[in-house]
Scaffold this motif. Structure first.
Motif, PDB file in Angstrom:
ATOM      1  N   ARG A   1      66.992  57.407  19.578  1.00  0.00           N
ATOM      2  CA  ARG A   1      66.252  56.350  20.356  1.00  0.00           C
ATOM      3  C   ARG A   1      65.641  57.119  21.374  1.00  0.00           C
ATOM      4  O   ARG A   1      66.093  58.045  22.142  1.00  0.00           O
ATOM      5  CB  ARG A   1      67.501  55.216  21.010  1.00  0.00           C
ATOM      6  N   ASP A   2      64.413  56.655  21.861  1.00  0.00           N
ATOM      7  CA  ASP A   2      63.772  57.067  23.184  1.00  0.00           C
ATOM      8  C   ASP A   2      64.537  56.547  24.371  1.00  0.00           C
ATOM      9  O   ASP A   2      65.027  55.497  24.443  1.00  0.00           O
ATOM     10  CB  ASP A   2      62.414  56.240  23.172  1.00  0.00           C
ATOM     11  N   PRO A   3      64.739  57.531  25.397  1.00  0.00           N
ATOM     12  CA  PRO A   3      65.421  57.073  26.534  1.00  0.00           C
ATOM     13  C   PRO A   3      64.437  55.992  27.172  1.00  0.00           C
ATOM     14  O   PRO A   3      63.637  55.859  27.458  1.00  0.00           O
ATOM     15  CB  PRO A   3      65.357  58.263  27.154  1.00  0.00           C
ATOM     16  N   VAL A   4      65.455  54.825  27.683  1.00  0.00           N
ATOM     17  CA  VAL A   4      64.872  53.556  28.348  1.00  0.00           C
ATOM     18  C   VAL A   4      66.070  53.360  29.615  1.00  0.00           C
ATOM     19  O   VAL A   4      67.109  53.395  29.124  1.00  0.00           O
ATOM     20  CB  VAL A   4      64.563  52.656  27.638  1.00  0.00           C
ATOM     21  N   ILE A   5      65.584  52.911  30.782  1.00  0.00           N
ATOM     22  CA  ILE A   5      66.176  52.247  31.548  1.00  0.00           C
ATOM     23  C   ILE A   5      66.721  51.163  31.169  1.00  0.00           C
ATOM     24  O   ILE A   5      66.243  50.163  30.466  1.00  0.00           O
ATOM     25  CB  ILE A   5      65.405  52.160  33.286  1.00  0.00           C
ATOM     26  N   GLN A   6      68.168  50.663  31.899  1.00  0.00           N
ATOM     27  CA  GLN A   6      68.637  49.491  31.596  1.00  0.00           C
ATOM     28  C   GLN A   6      69.245  49.154  32.929  1.00  0.00           C
ATOM     29  O   GLN A   6      70.597  49.434  33.080  1.00  0.00           O
ATOM     30  CB  GLN A   6      69.703  49.680  30.449  1.00  0.00           C
ATOM     31  N   MET A   7      68.463  48.746  33.934  1.00  0.00           N
ATOM     32  CA  MET A   7      69.104  48.478  35.330  1.00  0.00           C
ATOM     33  C   MET A   7      70.223  47.598  35.064  1.00  0.00           C
ATOM     34  O   MET A   7      70.044  46.629  34.969  1.00  0.00           O
ATOM     35  CB  MET A   7      68.011  48.321  36.239  1.00  0.00           C
TER      36      MET A   7
END
Length: 415
Positions: A382-388
């Motif tokens: 997966r591409d890195p993505v924020i999950q705040m």
């Protein structure tokens, strides 16, 4: 010290400090207390302490390891006490390898973990924070079951928690007597009818829809405002802590997607902010609102508006979860406002809303950090993505956020 990254998007907000939390950038709930941030980890299992007295140069202090097969994702700090949940590390179980299996499971069977398989610690630990860099465990309250999920404690005699106990279909509310912090005692229980399977109760909700379990209560006076996931909102009288009593239960799922996560009372305005958590990628679980309720009549909460959803990018297509997760909960000693609401929106970062007109909430600030160097959940491809995840605003108005992958951010709001 960790170099402060440049945000991907910002409006009326400025990122002034950052910490990778000692190389464990996964964070869940955080408390900022007397100049220190206490962060429960989502995948690293224990909790960490970061010195944030100089917010532009946060300093990692130490990591406190959780017991075997146990996570400490939620915690509460007040005076010299830190209360930490102990429960089964659900995300490590193969049965919950993806979010759909965890959030949309038939909970009465999915959480049926036999006594012979219990290799984790279930309950609540109590820590002495008189020396904030050297917390010392002074008490523990065990429970029989999966364990606790989240606690509400703002001092005094009583704490409140969600707990998955033997015989129940999902998490219920328990009241905890903290008169002796070295020996906390469970005092009362509350559940929605149909949850007490051991007593022969039968669920009357659609089991295929999702989770009828308490996320956590927020308590003001003698009233607990309970976020009941796919059961939505329950308002509970806790004047008798041994025998809590239902005042009102409101459900909007279906047709909406449920996942109710926070229910924050604004007592001076007779309002209640209710947030539904987005729990699946690409809004597969629907558009999750933040609702505003009129609670002048406690037995009949009425929805009067919803907050606008971020529109500055195509976050639905971005990857990961897009939608609300958490709000700042106006804890005593923190920044308390009935006009400004601070919310995390997972892949859309941090958002601030002005609700002075309760019928027309307006977004007045936003900050989206850059993608993390790596994803912390161990999944590949997966591409890195924020999950705040969580947000805490201190008494000076500084904003602290955690992310499941992207570390601790410290933010100024200039709106």
């Amino acid at each position: 010290m960790t170099e402060c990254p440049s945000p991907a998007y910002a409006r009326n907000m400025r990122l002034i400090g950052f910490s990778d939390q000692g190389g464990r950038p996964d964070g869940n709930q955080l408390m900022v207390h007397r100049g220190y941030a206490y962060v429960g980890h989502m995948y690293s299992k224990g909790f960490s302490i970061i010195d944030v007295r100089d917010p532009k140069n946060p300093r990692f202090v130490r990591y406190m390891e959780a017991p075997l097969h146990t996570w400490n994702i939620h915690l509460q700090a007040h005076d010299d006490l830190l209360l930490v949940v102990n429960g089964r590390d659900m995300k490590a179980l193969p049965a919950f390898s993806d979010d759909k299996s965890y959030y949309k499971a038939k909970s009465s069977t999915a959480f049926n973990l036999g006594r012979e398989d219990r290799t984790w610690t279930a309950g609540m630990s109590v820590w002495d924070l008189s020396k904030p860099e050297e917390p010392r465990q002074i008490g523990f309250m065990p429970v029989e079951g999966v364990g606790l999920h989240r606690i509400w404690y703002v001092g005094g005699r009583w704490a409140y928690a969600s707990a998955l106990l033997d015989g129940f279909s999902d998490y219920i509310m328990i009241t905890i007597d903290m008169a002796d912090p070295t020996k906390p005692v469970e005092t009362g229980r509350f559940w929605l009818p149909g949850m007490n399977l051991a007593a022969g109760e039968t669920p009357d909700w659609p089991l295929e829809f999702g989770r009828y379990g308490l996320h956590h209560p927020i308590v003001h006076g003698d009233t607990a405002y309970c976020s009941w996931r796919d059961g939505c909102l329950a308002v509970v009288d806790v004047a008798d802590r041994a025998k809590p009593r239902l005042i009102a239960h409101k459900s909007w799922a279906p047709p909406f997607g449920g996942g109710t996560h926070n229910a924050l009372p604004l007592p001076d305005r007779d309002l209640l902010v209710v947030l539904d958590e987005a729990v699946l990628d690409h809004q597969e679980d629907g558009d999750k609102p933040i609702w505003l309720f009129d609670i002048r009549e406690p037995s009949n909460p009425v929805s009067i508006s919803t907050f606008p959803s971020p529109r500055d990018a195509d976050y639905k297509a971005k990857g990961g979860h897009f939608g609300p997760h958490n709000i700042h909960e106006n804890r005593p000693g923190s920044f308390v406002s009935s006009d400004l609401i601070f919310a995390t929106y997972q892949n859309a970062g941090l958002r601030v809303f002005d609700i002075r007109d309760q019928y027309a909430p307006v977004e007045v600030g936003a900050l989206v950090p850059p993608p993390p160097p790596r994803m912390m959940d161990g999944k590949s491809g997966r591409d890195p993505v924020i999950q705040m995840c969580d947000v805490f605003v201190d008494s000076n108005g500084l904003i602290f956020t955690t992310d499941h992958h992207a570390g601790l951010c410290i933010v100024e709001f200039n709106g």
